[in-house]
Design a protein around this motif. Sequence first.
Motif, PDB file in Angstrom:
ATOM      1  N   MET A  50      45.844  33.035  49.337  1.00  0.00           N
ATOM      2  CA  MET A  50      45.072  32.910  48.111  1.00  0.00           C
ATOM      3  C   MET A  50      44.243  34.193  47.987  1.00  0.00           C
ATOM      4  N   GLY A  51      44.073  34.692  46.786  1.00  0.00           N
ATOM      5  CA  GLY A  51      43.374  35.947  46.570  1.00  0.00           C
ATOM      6  C   GLY A  51      42.015  36.043  47.227  1.00  0.00           C
ATOM      7  N   SER A  52      41.269  34.958  47.224  1.00  0.00           N
ATOM      8  CA  SER A  52      39.928  34.989  47.799  1.00  0.00           C
ATOM      9  C   SER A  52      39.937  35.152  49.321  1.00  0.00           C
ATOM     10  N   PHE A  53      41.094  34.951  49.952  1.00  0.00           N
ATOM     11  CA  PHE A  53      41.160  35.111  51.411  1.00  0.00           C
ATOM     12  C   PHE A  53      40.940  36.559  51.847  1.00  0.00           C
ATOM     13  N   GLY A  54      41.281  37.518  51.005  1.00  0.00           N
ATOM     14  CA  GLY A  54      41.019  38.922  51.348  1.00  0.00           C
ATOM     15  C   GLY A  54      39.530  39.164  51.545  1.00  0.00           C
ATOM     16  N   ALA A  55      38.726  38.623  50.644  1.00  0.00           N
ATOM     17  CA  ALA A  55      37.272  38.755  50.763  1.00  0.00           C
ATOM     18  C   ALA A  55      36.747  37.940  51.941  1.00  0.00           C
TER      19      ALA A  55
END
Length: 176
Positions: A50-55
């Motif tokens: 999920m995109g927020s996992f990078g942050a």
Amino acid sequence: MSYLTKLKGSPASIPPRPSLKEISFISLGVFLAASVIGFLAYFTNEPIIMGSFGASIFVLFVLPDSPFAQPRNVIVGHFVTTLVGLIFYHLVSSDWWSMAIALAIAIAAMQVLRVPHPPAGSNPFIVFLLGANNDPMIIGSWDFLWMPTLIGSVLIVMVALLYNNLSKNRSYPKYW
């Protein structure tokens, strides 16, 4: 102090740059965490990323002592904000105003539950944006709550637990 004066900032200096050794250690941890979820997503053909996992990975490896990086904050924060996003998307409306209310309630819920994790704040947006594509494999069911949200957040926390403690200068987590 006037409002405009506040906009200028305080006279504090920027934090010092970490050593090359610390940057290398962090970068390897980031690579490993991203590789675990990336490989598993590829190998199982399941949406674990999920995109927020990078942050989240940034917070877990660059700021492991932060309250935002603690396992309960990462896992429960992602879970709660995705749940709120799904509830609003499916049961209230898929319109912009529902997304805005979902985000406000998701952030309030993280604070009430004492699990603030800033990257998880983007999850209601992710739910609405993916839902707008009407892809039943991604967001058509409530499975998005489990995969990628819960499984992915648990995996990156597990990598952070194993990796951060390899350094004699780190002790992770600070609390559960």
